[in-house]
Enzyme design. Sequence first.
Site, PDB file in Angstrom:
ATOM      1  N   ASP A 131       1.018 -18.670 -72.533  1.00  0.00           N
ATOM      2  CA  ASP A 131       1.392 -19.358 -71.298  1.00  0.00           C
ATOM      3  C   ASP A 131       0.199 -19.482 -70.360  1.00  0.00           C
ATOM      4  O   ASP A 131      -0.420 -18.477 -70.000  1.00  0.00           O
ATOM      5  CB  ASP A 131       2.526 -18.581 -70.627  1.00  0.00           C
ATOM      6  CG  ASP A 131       2.910 -19.183 -69.300  1.00  0.00           C
ATOM      7  OD1 ASP A 131       3.467 -20.287 -69.305  1.00  0.00           O
ATOM      8  OD2 ASP A 131       2.634 -18.548 -68.261  1.00  0.00           O
ATOM      9  N   ASP A 161       3.496 -32.272 -70.248  1.00  0.00           N
ATOM     10  CA  ASP A 161       4.882 -32.647 -70.491  1.00  0.00           C
ATOM     11  C   ASP A 161       5.584 -32.730 -69.138  1.00  0.00           C
ATOM     12  O   ASP A 161       5.616 -31.749 -68.399  1.00  0.00           O
ATOM     13  CB  ASP A 161       5.555 -31.595 -71.372  1.00  0.00           C
ATOM     14  CG  ASP A 161       6.919 -32.030 -71.862  1.00  0.00           C
ATOM     15  OD1 ASP A 161       7.555 -32.870 -71.180  1.00  0.00           O
ATOM     16  OD2 ASP A 161       7.365 -31.530 -72.897  1.00  0.00           O
TER      17      ASP A 161
END
Length: 159
Positions: free
Chosen positions: A95, A118
Amino acid sequence: MDKIVSSKRIPEEVINHYIIKPEVKSKIDLTSIFSNENNVKIDIGCGNGHFLVDMAKQFPDANFIGIELKYYRVCKCISKFSKRDIENVRMYHGDAGSFLENHFHTNSIDELYYNFPDPWPKRRHHKKRLFTPKFLDTLARIMKKDAIFTCATDHKDYL
């Protein structure tokens, strides 16, 4: 995600050479990772590594870190670096938000790229977006005073 699984196509020693595996909550020593004190540039969500390979070749006197959530993409990037003898790039599998928040010293990054993230367009998915006030605070802390942040998107609502 901290555990790195070996790849059948890439020797483990090659993966270990390019991968960054920081200790929990410890700051990484960029000088020791790259064996120099060159500028550090980060590519968030580097996908298959095309942009990162091009940048690393174009700027051999800069250090690059690619951050990618999907392990198969990390392997694709590492394969490209290895085949082209690119030594000024390292990868992090995990992450981006927590990696940047927990593992970088204040004023340590010269440039950061976030190309075509995204957009998570549905309202219920907005919580998955990386851009939050906390993320922007982290960038303000870790980036140098004159650092450059580049984000490219083709999604009007996300912009």
